[in-house]
Design an enzyme around this catalytic site. Sequence first.
Site, PDB file in Angstrom:
ATOM      1  N   GLY A  45       0.827  -1.200   0.000  1.00 27.68           N
ATOM      2  CA  GLY A  45       0.000   0.000   0.000  1.00 27.68           C
ATOM      3  C   GLY A  45       0.861   1.249   0.000  1.00 27.68           C
ATOM      4  CD  GLN A  50       3.201   5.836   2.746  1.00 26.44           C
ATOM      5  OE1 GLN A  50       2.247   5.276   2.214  1.00 26.44           O
ATOM      6  NE2 GLN A  50       4.175   5.174   3.343  1.00 26.44           N
ATOM      7  CB  CYS A  90       4.876   2.266   7.576  1.00 27.68           C
ATOM      8  SG  CYS A  90       4.444   3.771   6.685  1.00 27.68           S
ATOM      9  CG  LEU A  91       6.468   1.063   1.529  1.00 20.71           C
ATOM     10  CD1 LEU A  91       5.904   1.366   0.144  1.00 20.71           C
ATOM     11  CD2 LEU A  91       7.638   0.086   1.419  1.00 20.71           C
ATOM     12  CG  HIS A 132      -0.792   1.358   7.374  1.00 22.61           C
ATOM     13  ND1 HIS A 132       0.141   0.980   8.308  1.00 22.61           N
ATOM     14  CD2 HIS A 132      -0.129   2.166   6.496  1.00 22.61           C
ATOM     15  CE1 HIS A 132       1.303   1.553   8.020  1.00 22.61           C
ATOM     16  NE2 HIS A 132       1.165   2.271   6.918  1.00 22.61           N
ATOM     17  CD  GLU A 133      -1.221   2.546   2.806  1.00 22.87           C
ATOM     18  OE1 GLU A 133      -0.801   3.710   2.746  1.00 22.87           O
ATOM     19  OE2 GLU A 133      -0.472   1.572   3.029  1.00 22.87           O
ATOM     20  CG  HIS A 136       0.086   6.932   5.523  1.00 25.99           C
ATOM     21  ND1 HIS A 136       1.204   7.415   6.156  1.00 25.99           N
ATOM     22  CD2 HIS A 136       0.337   5.613   5.303  1.00 25.99           C
ATOM     23  CE1 HIS A 136       2.088   6.424   6.318  1.00 25.99           C
ATOM     24  NE2 HIS A 136       1.574   5.319   5.812  1.00 25.99           N
TER      25      HIS A 136
HETATM   26 NI    NI Z   1       2.434   3.416   5.772  1.00 28.82          NI
END
Ligand code: NI
Length: 167
Positions: A45, A50, A90-91, A132-133, A136
């Site tokens: 995701g 991000q 998380c990236l 999660h997304e 963000h």
């Molecule tokens: Ni994330």
Amino acid sequence: MILEIKKFPDQVLRKKALEVESFDNSLRELVENMAETMYSAPGVGLAAPQVGVSKRLFIIDISEKKDNLNVFINPVIVNAEGEILEEEGCLSLPGEYANVIRSREVEVLAYDLEGKQFSLKADGLMSRAIQHELDHLNGTLFIDKLPIFKREAIKKSIKKRKELGEY
Ligand code: NI
């Protein structure tokens, strides 16, 4: 085009993102670039903040073959049920993982790239990824949902890794 993924503590990750208003070519191009970035990372995701774009959209692909891209624009969770504790990463905090409590099932309302509204009920990894997304888009990271000692341990680990040039 692969975009730069902003890492914690970049301030763009803390902003409340703005609604998408035009479903135009630049939006399509952004989603295309985000997909390329997510697949190459690799991740399941990616939210627009991000990659430094403070807009309310994210993409998810939980398929094994990476051939099922889901695009969520101006998403809203309209129903959530149950609770489940599972490991998350998380990236934007590469290499850091922790168990996070999420709703077990969610129902989300969102728009696709054509501006058409859709509704999706999800459980498992898809449900977790959506929550999660969506966080963000409101400037929330998974570490914010942890007990303070765990959050501090992750921040400390990042600080150390930064000094070593490993973050
Ligand atoms: Ni994330």
